[in-house]
Design an enzyme around this catalytic site. Structure first.
Site, PDB file in Angstrom:
ATOM      1  N   THR A  15       0.864  -0.978   0.224  1.00  0.00           N
ATOM      2  CA  THR A  15      -0.260   0.011   0.181  1.00  0.00           C
ATOM      3  C   THR A  15       0.924   1.292   0.109  1.00  0.00           C
ATOM      4  OG1 THR A  15      -1.364   1.359   1.511  1.00  0.00           O
ATOM      5  CG2 THR A  15      -0.036  -0.382   2.427  1.00  0.00           C
ATOM      6  N   ASP A  16       0.305   2.474  -0.358  1.00  0.00           N
ATOM      7  CA  ASP A  16       0.813   3.600  -0.448  1.00  0.00           C
ATOM      8  C   ASP A  16       1.166   4.279   1.189  1.00  0.00           C
ATOM      9  OD1 ASP A  16      -1.520   4.266  -0.132  1.00  0.00           O
ATOM     10  OD2 ASP A  16      -2.008   5.727  -1.500  1.00  0.00           O
ATOM     11  N   GLU A  17       0.254   3.359   2.053  1.00  0.00           N
ATOM     12  CA  GLU A  17       0.556   4.148   3.387  1.00  0.00           C
ATOM     13  C   GLU A  17       1.813   3.779   3.881  1.00  0.00           C
ATOM     14  OE1 GLU A  17      -3.144   3.517   5.705  1.00  0.00           O
ATOM     15  OE2 GLU A  17      -4.490   3.306   3.881  1.00  0.00           O
TER      16      GLU A  17
ATOM     17  N   TYR B 127      -1.508  -0.605  11.190  1.00  0.00           N
ATOM     18  CA  TYR B 127      -1.739  -1.334   9.925  1.00  0.00           C
ATOM     19  C   TYR B 127      -0.521  -0.927   8.996  1.00  0.00           C
ATOM     20  CZ  TYR B 127      -3.350  -1.325   4.992  1.00  0.00           C
ATOM     21  OH  TYR B 127      -3.364  -1.811   3.568  1.00  0.00           O
TER      22      TYR B 127
ATOM     23  N   LYS C  60       2.472  -3.325   7.464  1.00  0.00           N
ATOM     24  CA  LYS C  60       2.667  -3.549   6.063  1.00  0.00           C
ATOM     25  C   LYS C  60       4.150  -3.219   5.527  1.00  0.00           C
ATOM     26  CE  LYS C  60       0.006  -4.408   3.252  1.00  0.00           C
ATOM     27  NZ  LYS C  60      -0.684  -6.135   2.664  1.00  0.00           N
TER      28      LYS C  60
HETATM   29  P1  NAD Z   1      -9.970  -7.076   2.622  1.00  0.00           P
HETATM   30  O1  NAD Z   1      -9.734  -6.907   3.980  1.00  0.00           O
HETATM   31  O2  NAD Z   1     -11.087  -6.878   1.800  1.00  0.00           O
HETATM   32  O3  NAD Z   1      -9.402  -8.585   2.274  1.00  0.00           O
HETATM   33  C1  NAD Z   1      -8.493  -8.975   2.989  1.00  0.00           C
HETATM   34  C2  NAD Z   1      -8.690 -10.800   2.961  1.00  0.00           C
HETATM   35  O4  NAD Z   1      -7.522 -11.337   3.527  1.00  0.00           O
HETATM   36  C3  NAD Z   1      -9.838 -11.289   3.279  1.00  0.00           C
HETATM   37  O5  NAD Z   1     -10.510 -12.115   2.544  1.00  0.00           O
HETATM   38  C4  NAD Z   1      -9.393 -11.690   4.854  1.00  0.00           C
HETATM   39  O6  NAD Z   1     -10.064 -12.952   4.980  1.00  0.00           O
HETATM   40  C5  NAD Z   1      -8.106 -12.386   4.359  1.00  0.00           C
HETATM   41  N1  NAD Z   1      -6.962 -12.538   5.531  1.00  0.00           N
HETATM   42  C6  NAD Z   1      -6.997 -11.633   6.559  1.00  0.00           C
HETATM   43  N2  NAD Z   1      -6.003 -12.314   7.356  1.00  0.00           N
HETATM   44  C7  NAD Z   1      -5.625 -13.522   6.787  1.00  0.00           C
HETATM   45  C8  NAD Z   1      -4.579 -14.597   7.173  1.00  0.00           C
HETATM   46  N3  NAD Z   1      -4.024 -14.348   8.433  1.00  0.00           N
HETATM   47  N4  NAD Z   1      -4.464 -15.561   6.353  1.00  0.00           N
HETATM   48  C9  NAD Z   1      -5.431 -15.563   5.306  1.00  0.00           C
HETATM   49  N5  NAD Z   1      -6.328 -14.794   5.033  1.00  0.00           N
HETATM   50  C10 NAD Z   1      -6.419 -13.607   5.526  1.00  0.00           C
HETATM   51  O7  NAD Z   1      -8.674  -6.241   2.081  1.00  0.00           O
HETATM   52  P2  NAD Z   1      -8.509  -5.569   0.558  1.00  0.00           P
HETATM   53  O8  NAD Z   1      -8.822  -4.103   0.666  1.00  0.00           O
HETATM   54  O9  NAD Z   1      -8.871  -6.487  -0.442  1.00  0.00           O
HETATM   55  O10 NAD Z   1      -6.952  -5.719   0.604  1.00  0.00           O
HETATM   56  C11 NAD Z   1      -6.206  -6.600  -0.091  1.00  0.00           C
HETATM   57  C12 NAD Z   1      -4.777  -6.340   0.128  1.00  0.00           C
HETATM   58  O11 NAD Z   1      -4.531  -5.069  -0.721  1.00  0.00           O
HETATM   59  C13 NAD Z   1      -4.141  -5.992   1.496  1.00  0.00           C
HETATM   60  O12 NAD Z   1      -2.839  -6.459   1.527  1.00  0.00           O
HETATM   61  C14 NAD Z   1      -4.058  -4.392   1.481  1.00  0.00           C
HETATM   62  O13 NAD Z   1      -2.867  -4.058   2.299  1.00  0.00           O
HETATM   63  C15 NAD Z   1      -3.723  -4.146   0.106  1.00  0.00           C
HETATM   64  N6  NAD Z   1      -4.128  -2.673  -0.399  1.00  0.00           N
HETATM   65  C16 NAD Z   1      -5.544  -2.264  -0.041  1.00  0.00           C
HETATM   66  C17 NAD Z   1      -6.109  -1.128  -0.605  1.00  0.00           C
HETATM   67  C18 NAD Z   1      -7.216  -0.712  -0.442  1.00  0.00           C
HETATM   68  O14 NAD Z   1      -7.524   0.203  -0.579  1.00  0.00           O
HETATM   69  N7  NAD Z   1      -8.099  -1.576   0.011  1.00  0.00           N
HETATM   70  C19 NAD Z   1      -4.731  -0.141  -1.027  1.00  0.00           C
HETATM   71  C20 NAD Z   1      -3.629  -0.771  -1.281  1.00  0.00           C
HETATM   72  C21 NAD Z   1      -3.396  -1.991  -0.973  1.00  0.00           C
HETATM   73  P1  TYD Z   2     -10.353   4.619   4.591  1.00  0.00           P
HETATM   74  O1  TYD Z   2     -11.550   4.137   3.725  1.00  0.00           O
HETATM   75  O2  TYD Z   2     -10.488   4.173   5.778  1.00  0.00           O
HETATM   76  O3  TYD Z   2      -8.973   4.306   4.043  1.00  0.00           O
HETATM   77  P2  TYD Z   2      -7.382   4.769   4.458  1.00  0.00           P
HETATM   78  O4  TYD Z   2      -7.562   5.296   5.910  1.00  0.00           O
HETATM   79  O5  TYD Z   2      -6.859   3.352   4.360  1.00  0.00           O
HETATM   80  O6  TYD Z   2      -7.212   5.811   3.284  1.00  0.00           O
HETATM   81  O7  TYD Z   2     -10.548   6.118   4.961  1.00  0.00           O
HETATM   82  C1  TYD Z   2     -10.354   6.848   3.721  1.00  0.00           C
HETATM   83  C2  TYD Z   2     -10.517   8.411   4.195  1.00  0.00           C
HETATM   84  O8  TYD Z   2     -11.708   8.757   4.686  1.00  0.00           O
HETATM   85  C3  TYD Z   2      -9.326   8.625   5.222  1.00  0.00           C
HETATM   86  O9  TYD Z   2      -9.124   9.927   5.159  1.00  0.00           O
HETATM   87  C4  TYD Z   2     -10.439   8.617   6.716  1.00  0.00           C
HETATM   88  C5  TYD Z   2     -11.761   9.071   6.139  1.00  0.00           C
HETATM   89  N1  TYD Z   2     -12.881   8.373   6.553  1.00  0.00           N
HETATM   90  C6  TYD Z   2     -13.773   9.439   7.162  1.00  0.00           C
HETATM   91  O10 TYD Z   2     -13.926  10.542   7.131  1.00  0.00           O
HETATM   92  N2  TYD Z   2     -15.004   8.729   7.818  1.00  0.00           N
HETATM   93  C7  TYD Z   2     -15.177   7.642   7.761  1.00  0.00           C
HETATM   94  O11 TYD Z   2     -16.113   6.742   8.551  1.00  0.00           O
HETATM   95  C8  TYD Z   2     -14.053   6.683   7.350  1.00  0.00           C
HETATM   96  C9  TYD Z   2     -14.285   5.133   7.503  1.00  0.00           C
HETATM   97  C10 TYD Z   2     -13.143   7.148   6.738  1.00  0.00           C
END
Ligand code: NAD
Ligand code: TYD
Length: 328
Positions: A117-119, A141, A145
């Site tokens: 992630t960019d985070e 988080y 990561k």
């Molecule tokens: P999500 O929470 O929807 O899915 C995570 C999945 O991982 C779920 O199916 C969960 O059951 C599984 N999981 C959790 N712990 C586990 C474990 N110990 N063993 C096996 N499976 C496990 O998340 P997402 O948004 O689909 O994110 C997927 C990946 O992409 C993550 O690594 C996240 O850090 C990365 N990512 C997410 C975003 C975003 O905006 N959502 C952005 C950049 C990167």
């Molecule tokens: P989020 O979807 O949790 O992603 P991330 O924190 O990983 O970027 O949040 C996106 C942005 O929205 C973040 O600046 C936090 C804000 N946010 C709210 O203002 N209200 C909310 O209820 C949530 C879940 C997020």
């Protein structure tokens, strides 16, 4: 290609598996612990084998990796707010889980893509993070990561593992668990629940449509250079308030639903990724934010059967804990 996709029952993982099986003819085994965020329904239209287990469990990983040519690891705890209230599972999954997967990849000589992630770069006021930017994570988080990314890099450096890292910006689209900003606001708006904006709502995120990110990971899997990191950022940035206002417009609701609530501790102000390197592999984002957001709102409107069990289950209790009010 035969792929082991860890965390493939989650939001991005299931979108990735859908694209790989339908458009690339890949054979996929999914290893997923099915936490609150992992859902069988996300894969029910697809021809994949699902093994339920944790990536921190060496036996489950060994079984799932049988016959695979590569591992793509999405498995993670992914919600910043939950990492602030309950960080332990983040450390286990990102630390021990990534280690167990790397060991299996090393034992079998597999190509390995870590989805990150960019985070991990922290917050940036101006400009964009490149792959050379230092890691400066803010939350449990992003810190866990970042730790996983460093472990992956060490397996490349030390053992010569064919490992790559793909760092995405904020994803949105179908199948996203409604704890995240966009699906939370869409479902609340559809139910006339208040829209809880943290702090002043001026925090900026770099939005990428989930299918664009999934294709970016596929590009890195197929054409990335081992040992390299690739940023995969979306084409548009927006302050949270603008996102919420667009959702209000697309759902036909009123701005009076907006409620400013206590800010997230340590809240990162802005994320922004430079993606030139992955563009050099032939990838580009195809979906602009306005179009993707409208598509996403339509998907949630049309897929009540997907979110109704979530909104009436664990999520209700989580919402009350996090926001101090019940969902309507
Ligand atoms: P999500 O929470 O929807 O899915 C995570 C999945 O991982 C779920 O199916 C969960 O059951 C599984 N999981 C959790 N712990 C586990 C474990 N110990 N063993 C096996 N499976 C496990 O998340 P997402 O948004 O689909 O994110 C997927 C990946 O992409 C993550 O690594 C996240 O850090 C990365 N990512 C997410 C975003 C975003 O905006 N959502 C952005 C950049 C990167
Ligand atoms: P989020 O979807 O949790 O992603 P991330 O924190 O990983 O970027 O949040 C996106 C942005 O929205 C973040 O600046 C936090 C804000 N946010 C709210 O203002 N209200 C909310 O209820 C949530 C879940 C997020």
């Amino acid at each position: 290609m035969k792929l082991l996709v860890c965390g493939g029952a989650g939001f991005i993982g299931s979108n990735f598996v859908r694209i790989r099986t339908r458009d690339h003819g890949d054979e996929v085994v999914v290893l997923d612990k099915l936490t609150y965020a992992g859902r069988r329904e996300n894969l029910e239209d697809l021809d994949v084998r699902l093994i339920v287990g944790g990536i921190e469990d060496p036996d489950a990983v060994a079984e799932a990796a049988e016959g695979a040519g590569a591992i793509v690891n999405f498995a993670a705890e992914t919600h910043v707010d939950r990492s602030i209230s309950e960080p332990e599972a983040f450390i286990t999954t990102h630390g021990m889980g990534t280690y167990v997967l790397l060991e299996e990849a090393r034992r079998r000589g597999l190509r390995y893509v870590q989805v990150s992630t960019d985070e991990v770069y922290g917050s940036i006021e101006e400009g964009s993070f490149t792959e050379q930017s230092p890691l400066n994570p803010s939350s449990p988080y992003s810190a866990s990561k970042a730790g996983a990314d460093l472990l992956v890099a060490s397996y490349r450096h030390t053992y010569g593992l064919e490992a790559l890292i793909c760092r995405g910006s904020n994803n949105y689209g179908p199948y996203q668990y409604p704890e995240k900003l966009i699906p939370l606001m869409v479902l609340n708006a559809l139910h006339d629940d208040k829209l809880p904006v943290y702090g002043d709502g001026r925090q900026v995120r770099n939005w990428i449509y989930v299918e664009d990110f999934a294709r970016g990971i596929g590009t890195v899997l197929e054409r990335g250079e081992p040992g390299e990191v690739y940023n995969v950022g979306g084409p548009d940035e927006a302050p949270n308030l603008d996102v919420v206002r667009k959702i209000i417009e697309y759902t036909g609701k009123d701005e009076s639903l907006i409620e400013y609530v206590t800010d997230r501790p340590g809240h990162d102000r802005r994320y922004s990724l430079a993606s030139d390197k992955v563009c050099g592999l032939g990838w580009e984002a195809q979906v602009r934010f306005a179009e993707g957001l409208e598509r996403t709102v339509d998907w949630y409107r049309e897929n009540t059967a997907w979110w109704e069990p979530i909104r009436s289950g664990e999520y209700r209790a989580y919402y009350e804990r996090q926001y101090g009010r019940a969902l309507g």
